[in-house]
Design a protein around this motif. Structure first.
Motif, PDB file in Angstrom:
ATOM      1  N   GLU A  53       0.817  -1.216   0.000  1.00 41.60           N
ATOM      2  CA  GLU A  53       0.000   0.000   0.000  1.00 41.60           C
ATOM      3  C   GLU A  53       0.842   1.254   0.000  1.00 41.60           C
ATOM      4  OE1 GLU A  53      -0.322   2.072   2.885  1.00 41.60           O
ATOM      5  OE2 GLU A  53       0.705   0.809   4.338  1.00 41.60           O
ATOM      6  N   ALA A  54       0.225   2.341  -0.458  1.00 41.75           N
ATOM      7  CA  ALA A  54       0.866   3.658  -0.443  1.00 41.75           C
ATOM      8  C   ALA A  54      -0.100   4.661   0.148  1.00 41.75           C
ATOM      9  CB  ALA A  54       1.258   4.067  -1.859  1.00 41.75           C
ATOM     10  N   MET A  55       0.434   5.569   0.959  1.00 40.84           N
ATOM     11  CA  MET A  55      -0.339   6.685   1.506  1.00 40.84           C
ATOM     12  C   MET A  55       0.048   7.951   0.757  1.00 40.84           C
ATOM     13  SD  MET A  55      -2.477   5.934   3.888  1.00 40.84           S
ATOM     14  CE  MET A  55      -2.826   5.177   5.484  1.00 40.84           C
ATOM     15  N   LEU A  56      -0.980   8.681   0.282  1.00 44.97           N
ATOM     16  CA  LEU A  56      -0.727   9.919  -0.452  1.00 44.97           C
ATOM     17  C   LEU A  56      -1.375  11.089   0.276  1.00 44.97           C
ATOM     18  CD1 LEU A  56      -1.058   7.436  -2.660  1.00 44.97           C
ATOM     19  CD2 LEU A  56      -0.644   9.296  -4.246  1.00 44.97           C
ATOM     20  N   GLN A  57      -0.625  12.202   0.326  1.00 47.34           N
ATOM     21  CA  GLN A  57      -1.107  13.391   1.032  1.00 47.34           C
ATOM     22  C   GLN A  57      -1.440  14.498   0.058  1.00 47.34           C
ATOM     23  OE1 GLN A  57       1.297  15.289   3.986  1.00 47.34           O
ATOM     24  NE2 GLN A  57       0.460  14.041   5.635  1.00 47.34           N
ATOM     25  N   PHE A  58      -2.090  15.520   0.592  1.00 44.04           N
ATOM     26  CA  PHE A  58      -2.607  16.609  -0.228  1.00 44.04           C
ATOM     27  C   PHE A  58      -1.668  17.799  -0.237  1.00 44.04           C
ATOM     28  CE2 PHE A  58      -5.910  13.994   1.424  1.00 44.04           C
ATOM     29  CZ  PHE A  58      -6.705  13.759   0.320  1.00 44.04           C
ATOM     30  N   PRO A  59      -1.596  18.522  -1.364  1.00 45.80           N
ATOM     31  CA  PRO A  59      -0.716  19.688  -1.403  1.00 45.80           C
ATOM     32  C   PRO A  59      -1.155  20.767  -0.406  1.00 45.80           C
ATOM     33  CG  PRO A  59      -2.011  19.512  -3.431  1.00 45.80           C
ATOM     34  CD  PRO A  59      -2.235  18.255  -2.670  1.00 45.80           C
ATOM     35  N   LEU A  60      -2.443  20.925  -0.162  1.00 49.35           N
ATOM     36  CA  LEU A  60      -2.927  21.951   0.764  1.00 49.35           C
ATOM     37  C   LEU A  60      -3.351  21.315   2.076  1.00 49.35           C
ATOM     38  CD1 LEU A  60      -5.068  24.027  -1.790  1.00 49.35           C
ATOM     39  CD2 LEU A  60      -2.699  24.417  -1.073  1.00 49.35           C
ATOM     40  N   ARG A  61      -2.527  20.402   2.571  1.00 47.16           N
ATOM     41  CA  ARG A  61      -2.921  19.638   3.751  1.00 47.16           C
ATOM     42  C   ARG A  61      -2.890  20.494   5.017  1.00 47.16           C
ATOM     43  NH1 ARG A  61       2.104  18.477   2.271  1.00 47.16           N
ATOM     44  NH2 ARG A  61       3.778  18.595   3.803  1.00 47.16           N
ATOM     45  N   SER A  62      -3.607  19.992   6.013  1.00 51.77           N
ATOM     46  CA  SER A  62      -3.584  20.591   7.329  1.00 51.77           C
ATOM     47  C   SER A  62      -2.650  19.740   8.194  1.00 51.77           C
ATOM     48  CB  SER A  62      -5.021  20.600   7.874  1.00 51.77           C
ATOM     49  OG  SER A  62      -5.035  20.397   9.244  1.00 51.77           O
ATOM     50  N   PRO A  63      -1.485  20.267   8.582  1.00 52.28           N
ATOM     51  CA  PRO A  63      -0.470  19.434   9.239  1.00 52.28           C
ATOM     52  C   PRO A  63      -0.944  18.835  10.563  1.00 52.28           C
ATOM     53  CG  PRO A  63       0.360  21.682   8.827  1.00 52.28           C
ATOM     54  CD  PRO A  63      -1.083  21.674   8.464  1.00 52.28           C
ATOM     55  N   GLU A  64      -1.817  19.545  11.273  1.00 46.36           N
ATOM     56  CA  GLU A  64      -2.248  19.022  12.581  1.00 46.36           C
ATOM     57  C   GLU A  64      -3.370  18.005  12.451  1.00 46.36           C
ATOM     58  OE1 GLU A  64      -4.733  22.492  11.607  1.00 46.36           O
ATOM     59  OE2 GLU A  64      -2.590  22.079  11.537  1.00 46.36           O
ATOM     60  N   ALA A  65      -4.006  17.905  11.284  1.00 49.13           N
ATOM     61  CA  ALA A  65      -5.083  16.932  11.094  1.00 49.13           C
ATOM     62  C   ALA A  65      -4.962  16.313   9.707  1.00 49.13           C
ATOM     63  CB  ALA A  65      -6.449  17.598  11.273  1.00 49.13           C
ATOM     64  N   PRO A  66      -3.916  15.505   9.489  1.00 55.27           N
ATOM     65  CA  PRO A  66      -3.678  14.995   8.140  1.00 55.27           C
ATOM     66  C   PRO A  66      -4.747  13.991   7.701  1.00 55.27           C
ATOM     67  CG  PRO A  66      -2.209  13.924   9.702  1.00 55.27           C
ATOM     68  CD  PRO A  66      -2.952  14.984  10.461  1.00 55.27           C
ATOM     69  N   SER A  67      -4.943  13.921   6.403  1.00 58.67           N
ATOM     70  CA  SER A  67      -5.768  12.851   5.846  1.00 58.67           C
ATOM     71  C   SER A  67      -5.098  12.371   4.566  1.00 58.67           C
ATOM     72  CB  SER A  67      -7.204  13.325   5.597  1.00 58.67           C
ATOM     73  OG  SER A  67      -7.205  14.409   4.705  1.00 58.67           O
TER      74      SER A  67
END
Ligand code: V0V
Ligand code: CO
Length: 156
Positions: A53-67
């Motif tokens: 599996e791979a986890m991908l993050q968002f360019p405009l992420r919220s660092p304290e509440a990642p998704s």
């Protein structure tokens, strides 16, 4: 009248990730990077869960509440994701909710009569403790509880 036990809530904090079943992880990673603009932050093989599996993050992420978007490729046909692909094809596989205390969340869902797949937390992506609720008890949605690392309960 018998006294009712106080109703506990599972303490859901946010959606941690959505899990997407695919046949070719490298191909889907490229698609989500190039077209969606997401970035891979973790790649793991989880033998117990039968996935790469791979986890991908968002360019405009919220660092304290990642998704995250979690892309899942089965390690074989006789695994949860392998069976899912054979029956339903590629697509949305599960929703993962973040909780601060996974043992308390499992107790709350159990007390509410929701069918648990895991009675005890297991090892998940990026050091999290995870546990699944059966889709039959959640309106057809395979549901995952995720306690990010750094809290007190541990997977076993
Ligand atoms: C199966 N079913 C689903 C489903 N998978 N329904 C909704 N969403 C899914 N993803 C339905 C299926 O259509 C059948 O419905 C019924 O459940 C029984 O399915 P089956 O093919 O006979 O498979 P089973 O019973 O052997 O296994 C199904 C369960 C299994 C859900 C129990 O997949 C499981 O234990 N999943 C939890 C573990 C997992 O998924 N790991 C991979 C992700 P009908 O036909 O009876 O109506 S690992 C992960 O997310 C990690 C590591 C992480 O986030 O860190
Ligand atoms: Co997951």
């Amino acid at each position: 009248m018998p006294e009712m036990a106080p109703r506990t809530t599972p303490g859901l904090a946010r959606i941690d990730h959505v899990g997407i079943a695919c046949r070719d992880l490298a191909e889907k990673i490229a698609f989500y990077q190039d077209v969606f603009g997401l970035a891979v932050v973790s790649r793991e093989t989880n033998e117990e869960q039968g996935v790469r599996e791979a986890m991908l993050q968002f360019p405009l992420r919220s660092p304290e509440a990642p998704s995250y978007v979690q892309l899942l490729e089965p390690l074989g046909p006789d695994t949860p994701v392998g069976k899912f692909l054979a029956k339903r094809g590629e697509g949305l596989h599960h929703v993962g909710y973040a909780v601060p205390d996974i043992a308390a969340a499992l107790a709350s869902f159990g007390a509410a009569g929701v069918r648990l797949i895991d009675e005890r937390p297991r090892h998940g992506s990026m050091g999290a403790a995870i546990a699944f609720l059966h889709p039959a008890g959640v309106g057809g949605v395979l549901t995952e509880l995720v306690q990010p690392p750094g809290s007190s309960s541990r997977a076993g």
